[in-house]
Design an enzyme around this catalytic site. Sequence first.
Site, PDB file in Angstrom:
ATOM      1  CG  ASP A 105      -1.972   1.055   1.245  1.00  0.00           C
ATOM      2  OD1 ASP A 105      -2.928   1.006   0.454  1.00  0.00           O
ATOM      3  OD2 ASP A 105      -1.801   1.986   2.047  1.00  0.00           O
ATOM      4  CG  HIS A 111      -5.479  -3.021  -0.685  1.00  0.00           C
ATOM      5  ND1 HIS A 111      -4.605  -2.552  -1.641  1.00  0.00           N
ATOM      6  CD2 HIS A 111      -5.206  -2.316   0.455  1.00  0.00           C
ATOM      7  CE1 HIS A 111      -3.837  -1.616  -1.116  1.00  0.00           C
ATOM      8  NE2 HIS A 111      -4.179  -1.452   0.162  1.00  0.00           N
TER       9      HIS A 111
END
Length: 321
Positions: free
Chosen positions: A98, A298
């Site tokens: 991220d 994610h």
Amino acid sequence: MQTRHIQTDRLTQHILEAGSGPLVLLVHGFPELAISWRPQVEALAAAGFHAVAPDMRGYGAAEKPGDRSAYGVLDLVGDLVDLVHALGETSCTVVGHDFGASVAWHCALTRPDLFRAVFCLSVPFQPRRAKGPPTAAMTAISKRLGVGDLYINRFQPDDAHHAFDADPATALRRMFYAYDGATPDSRQSTGFLPEGVSLTASIADDATLPPWMSEAHFEEYVAAFAADGFKGPLDWYRNLDANWAATAFLQDARIRVPAGFVVGERDPVRHYAGPAEAGLKDWLTDLRLQQIIPGAGHWIQQERPDEVNALLLDFLEQAGR
């Protein structure tokens, strides 16, 4: 695994670590902590590495400077440089997820002598745009597509963290749910928000924890963010334009150390970070591994730890680390 505080040049840092051998630093993103890397710390230690995952500046048990300007990308890279030195090492592999991926890419870009290999998850390397600061570009793209604001732009006001601080458990539950690979397409977040609707308000009220996250693990996140709030984490995003101004010297620079990139097939970040599989080789001159994990979302290192660990260890072997 153990945790400890370690004094570096500028901060008292807090790390999760295990093992001995070549150093591997694991850099978390938003809204995560060092504990996001537990499966990787364990696997790396078992494979003969010294795995170290810090709570990054502004998060968890790390120091939290009050000034938003203290959270620029070069400060974050500097923290990792300091950490390598404090651990008594002269080089390492850096792994990021991220926003931590953006930090890791910049580590390899600015200090290839120290960060001798880079392996990132979810967010591909994004070279500096010569045409202007990123938030204006994001606004223009959103308007052109007619899809509302990108959530990153909603993070820019000085008070944006107040909505998260008001109910950390709900905010965290909704974000983990909306970006997870097990969440149906219609309920995943695209990252683009209708006018007047916040990120957490855009996610279903009945959001549940992802299948991989236990209540006990979730409570660790809730306790950390309830204690210290979301200001520091959102200040990372509030420095995007300042980062652009501070990195003019990196215009057109390429990453030349061994690099690897892994992304989940169903990662919502792919809606706005661009096709991760396209063009990376133009900027990563020694791209050793590139993989899309089918069905993953994610939170890939926690959703699919066995697959990520296998790819990371294979990369480390290829890179001679």
